[in-house]
Design a protein around this motif. Structure first.
Motif, PDB file in Angstrom:
ATOM      1  N   GLU A 135      15.229  -7.958  44.692  1.00 52.25           N
ATOM      2  CA  GLU A 135      16.476  -8.713  44.610  1.00 52.25           C
ATOM      3  C   GLU A 135      17.671  -7.822  44.989  1.00 52.25           C
ATOM      4  N   PRO A 136      18.721  -8.382  45.577  1.00 48.44           N
ATOM      5  CA  PRO A 136      18.836  -9.758  46.044  1.00 48.44           C
ATOM      6  C   PRO A 136      18.201  -9.933  47.429  1.00 48.44           C
ATOM      7  N   CYS A 154      17.289 -14.199  43.613  1.00 45.68           N
ATOM      8  CA  CYS A 154      17.205 -13.117  42.631  1.00 45.68           C
ATOM      9  C   CYS A 154      16.308 -13.541  41.466  1.00 45.68           C
ATOM     10  N   SER A 173      26.064  -9.855  43.991  1.00 46.65           N
ATOM     11  CA  SER A 173      25.888 -10.353  45.357  1.00 46.65           C
ATOM     12  C   SER A 173      27.124 -11.128  45.764  1.00 46.65           C
ATOM     13  N   VAL A 187      24.075 -17.042  44.157  1.00 43.62           N
ATOM     14  CA  VAL A 187      22.845 -16.548  43.537  1.00 43.62           C
ATOM     15  C   VAL A 187      21.993 -17.700  43.018  1.00 43.62           C
TER      16      VAL A 187
END
Length: 217
Positions: free
Chosen positions: A132-133, A142, A149, A153
């Motif tokens: 992840e991500p 994720c 990020s 998400v």
């Protein structure tokens, strides 16, 4: 109540499915979180008497989703296997039999905390492993919802449930928790617990019950 809810995330239309998964039509992609394959086997290996058949139940639930939507790929948002004991022969055999029925599917696993302890699934399953991500389009796939990020998400880990009260009665129901920058999926596994969530300002809850999904007012 319907079997899905259509929502817009980061400019993309997705479907939140009552089968505890997200479907991204533009990519013909199913997204599921926290399947915890082999969790019951892991408990039995520790001497805890729990029911058998949860892996088969999870795989049948996947099959039901594949009959519902046109799918060419599945992304698992972590905790695919529960523990090292999930590599038990019966568990692996059931998963390989399922894979042989769906050889065309692209499978991707975003490693979660349980995956780090359980180890990668059998190479015979043909699962691509990523950390992840994992970025694709406007989304960051994720396991942990708080993974930094700039993209929107999609995550699991929390196993969100909502405590729905009606008078003196109450139910704990699995749910999606949608916010401005992230969506947390319910746990897909048949033998997993749940963490009660309360939506913050700007968040929406979609509750699952009896094969249907509905947004809370």
């Amino acid at each position: 109540m319907d079997a899905c809810c259509r929502v817009s995330l980061a400019g993309e239309t997705v479907l939140l499915l009552a089968g505890k998964a997200l479907y991204w039509p533009a990519q013909q992609m199913l997204v599921v979180a926290d399947s915890h394959f082999g969790k019951a086997a892991s408990f039995r290996a520790l001497g805890v008497p729990v029911p058998r058949g949860t892996t088969t139940q999870n795989l049948q639930a996947l099959d039901a989703l594949l009959e519902q939507v046109a799918c060419r790929q599945i992304v698992f948002l972590g905790d695919f296997l529960h523990a090292r004991a999930a590599h038990a022969p019966a568990t692996v055999a059931a998963m390989l039999a399922w894979r042989r029925r769906h050889p065309q599917l692209l499978l991707t696993l975003v490693r979660g905390n349980h995956d780090l302890h359980a180890g990668d699934p059998s190479s015979l399953l043909g699962v691509s492993m990523v950390d992840e991500p994992y970025r694709l389009g406007p989304f960051a796939f994720c396991h942990h919802p708080d993974t930094p990020s700039e993209a929107y998400v999609l995550a699991g880990h929390v196993h969100p449930v909502y405590h729905l009260r009606v008078g003196h009665d109450g139910l704990r129901l699995p749910c999606f928790l949608q916010g401005p920058s992230r969506l947390i999926l319910p746990s897909f596994g048949a033998f997993t617990g749940g963490h009660a969530v309360r939506p913050a300002v700007g968040e929406a809850v979609f509750v699952l019950a009896d094969g249907a999904i509905f947004p809370l007012p």
